[in-house]
Design an enzyme around this catalytic site. Structure first.
Site, short mmCIF file in Angstrom:
data_model
loop_
_atom_site.label_atom_id
_atom_site.label_comp_id
_atom_site.label_asym_id
_atom_site.label_seq_id
_atom_site.Cartn_x
_atom_site.Cartn_y
_atom_site.Cartn_z
N ARG A 22 0.82 -1.22 0.00
CA ARG A 22 0.00 0.00 0.00
C ARG A 22 0.86 1.27 0.00
O ARG A 22 0.40 2.32 -0.43
CB ARG A 22 -0.93 0.00 1.22
CG ARG A 22 -2.02 -1.01 1.05
CD ARG A 22 -2.98 -1.01 2.19
NE ARG A 22 -4.08 -1.92 1.86
CZ ARG A 22 -5.32 -1.75 2.25
NH1 ARG A 22 -5.66 -0.75 2.99
NH2 ARG A 22 -6.24 -2.61 1.90
N LYS B 107 -20.53 -16.00 1.46
CA LYS B 107 -21.99 -15.85 1.56
C LYS B 107 -22.62 -15.12 0.40
O LYS B 107 -22.04 -14.19 -0.15
CB LYS B 107 -22.30 -15.06 2.83
CG LYS B 107 -21.99 -15.82 4.09
CD LYS B 107 -22.33 -14.95 5.26
CE LYS B 107 -22.33 -15.75 6.54
NZ LYS B 107 -22.65 -14.90 7.68
N GLY C 130 -10.34 -8.72 -0.93
CA GLY C 130 -9.20 -9.18 -0.13
C GLY C 130 -8.74 -10.59 -0.42
O GLY C 130 -7.56 -10.83 -0.72
N GLY D 232 -13.85 -3.64 0.16
CA GLY D 232 -15.21 -3.12 0.27
C GLY D 232 -15.52 -2.13 -0.85
O GLY D 232 -16.63 -2.14 -1.40
P1 AMP Z 1 -15.75 -13.41 1.18
O1 AMP Z 1 -15.10 -12.52 2.19
O2 AMP Z 1 -17.22 -13.35 1.19
O3 AMP Z 1 -15.16 -13.23 -0.20
O4 AMP Z 1 -15.44 -14.89 1.64
C1 AMP Z 1 -14.14 -15.39 1.74
C2 AMP Z 1 -14.15 -16.59 2.63
O5 AMP Z 1 -15.04 -17.54 2.11
C3 AMP Z 1 -12.82 -17.28 2.74
O6 AMP Z 1 -12.34 -17.14 4.04
C4 AMP Z 1 -13.12 -18.73 2.40
O7 AMP Z 1 -12.51 -19.64 3.30
C5 AMP Z 1 -14.62 -18.80 2.57
N1 AMP Z 1 -15.21 -19.87 1.75
C6 AMP Z 1 -15.15 -20.02 0.43
N2 AMP Z 1 -15.79 -21.12 0.04
C7 AMP Z 1 -16.29 -21.70 1.14
C8 AMP Z 1 -17.05 -22.87 1.38
N3 AMP Z 1 -17.41 -23.69 0.38
N4 AMP Z 1 -17.40 -23.14 2.65
C9 AMP Z 1 -17.02 -22.33 3.65
N5 AMP Z 1 -16.30 -21.20 3.49
C10 AMP Z 1 -15.93 -20.90 2.25
#
Ligand code: AMP
Length: 394
Positions: free
Chosen positions: A37, A199, A352, A375
């Site tokens: 950064r 999610k 990230g 974000g």
């Molecule tokens: P996000 O911040 O929403 O992009 O989510 C990233 C996180 O999603 C990472 O820490 C991954 O370990 C988790 N992740 C991705 N796929 C899965 C899955 N199938 N089950 C549980 N966690 C997951």
């Protein structure tokens, strides 16, 4: 929007206030563990110095919540910035008040100064008008080069712009804006979005917005299971957001109406526990056993996704394909990173975890543009206007 860029301004002899994002990671001994950064702002800083200007940098570090927290001081950042610029960076430890004005006034063309953590002041996050005005008085020109905080409307990127004589975007922010525009607004087609992560709830707005821009949407990660459930598959113990099954159905329906392809996993790496050493099995996406959870996309899905990616002219990627922090479930994410690197497309990665993955894979220099915003990048995907960018349009 009619935003000015830094290279359109005459900076000779001017004091240039630059909002940067030096929210760097550091260890217990306050050693900076990654200075990306800091180095990312060097083109903007060098441009100002070459033009005969004074550089005064404003940043935050961590979340001190309006109080002085010693371990969130930017002093170590000033030291690292001195090392990478080869110039002694002056540190102004009280950015507001007469002392700061005098310190700023004493700077000579070619000097660099860094203000103490701006979030030590509660007025910063409140976007306080008087605070923004005082900050603006430290310089003649205001440049925003902090994309990662552009989705926040704070005094150092919003209120300040109402009082600065001139406002413009620095080179880092310029790149973010231009590449995003190239990818989502004037893309060479086919445009493919690869969306993953934990999610659906955190990405639903982004999914809905980009659906109307892309030619195909590849969905992996934990969020894929809510879509698989919407198709009537049982997903075992996989991540599932019951309350979003209807939204997932709606997205699938909208895509069909629009002729946009949504491609979901066809096979899954299923595991008995959220544990690197647990028993795993590759199963078809509609046959996840009740006692197992899906933690990565399977080999056939990787092949299908990468085959689509190889034909793309533009690819936007946000979110990992599985729980990639555990080696047993990282193959999907790393193989997709490889597929994007191998594709002759214009590729943009933001968020990230996908950025972490691309850096870990050693493929970063084969990606057209890696966004510095998590974000902020997601909010752009959602179609939102970011306060830190809109405020430059004067
Ligand atoms: P996000 O911040 O929403 O992009 O989510 C990233 C996180 O999603 C990472 O820490 C991954 O370990 C988790 N992740 C991705 N796929 C899965 C899955 N199938 N089950 C549980 N966690 C997951």
């Amino acid at each position: 929007m009619a935003i000015k860029y830094i290279d359109q301004l005459d900076l000779k002899g001017k004091k240039v206030l630059i909002r940067v994002d030096y929210n760097v990671p550091y260890d217990k001994e306050m050693n900076i563990t990654d200075d990306t950064r800091i180095t990312a702002t060097l083109p903007t800083i060098r441009h100002c110095l070459d033009a005969g200007a004074v550089v005064i940098l404003i940043s935050h570090l961590g979340r001190p919540k309006g109080k002085v927290v010693d371990k969130m001081s930017l002093k170590p950042v000033a030291v690292r910035l001195s090392e990478v610029t080869g110039k002694t960076v002056k540190f102004i430890d009280s950015p507001i008040g007469d002392g700061a004005k005098e310190a700023a006034a004493s700077l000579q063309p070619g000097d660099i100064a860094l203000l103490e953590n701006i979030r030590f002041y509660p007025e910063e996050e409140k976007n306080d008008e008087a605070f923004g005005k005082k900050l603006s008085e430290l310089g003649d020109v205001y440049i925003n080069d902090a994309f990662a905080t552009a989705h926040r409307g704070h005094a150092s990127n919003e209120a300040i712009t109402r009082y600065a004589k001139e406002n413009a975007a620095g080179f880092l922010l310029k790149n973010e804006i231009e590449y995003f525009k190239k990818a989502l607004f004037e893309p060479e087609r086919p445009l493919i979005a690869v969306i993953g992560g934990a999610k659906v709830s955190t990405k639903i707005d982004a999914l809905q917005n980009i659906l109307y821009r892309v030619d195909a949407l590849l969905i992996g990660g934990g969020m894929a299971f809510t879509f698989l459930k919407a198709k009537g598959y049982s997903v075992g113990n996989s991540l599932l957001e019951e309350d979003l099954i209807d939204s997932a159905k709606e997205i699938l329906g909208n895509a069909k109406d629009k002729g946009v392809q949504i491609i979901l996993p066809v096979d899954i790496v299923a595991s008995t526990a959220f544990d690197n050493d647990a028993e795993t099995r590759i199963v078809p996406a509609d046959q996840i056993p009740d006692n197992m959870m899906g933690l990565d996309i399977g080999p056939e899905t990787i092949q299908q996704f990468n085959s689509v990616i190889s034909t793309a002219k533009t690819v936007v990627w946000n979110g990992p394909m599985g729980a990639f922090e555990m080696p047993a479930f990282s193959k999907g994410t790393f193989d997709i990173a490889q597929g994007i690197a191998d594709s002759p497309c214009l590729s943009i990665i933001g968020g990230g975890d996908s950025v972490t993955a691309i850096n870990q894979s050693g493929l970063a220099d084969r990606i057209t543009y890696i966004s510095t915003g998590g974000g902020a990048f997601l909010e752009l995907l959602e179609g939102k206007k970011l306060p830190g960018i809109v405020s430059l349009d004067k």
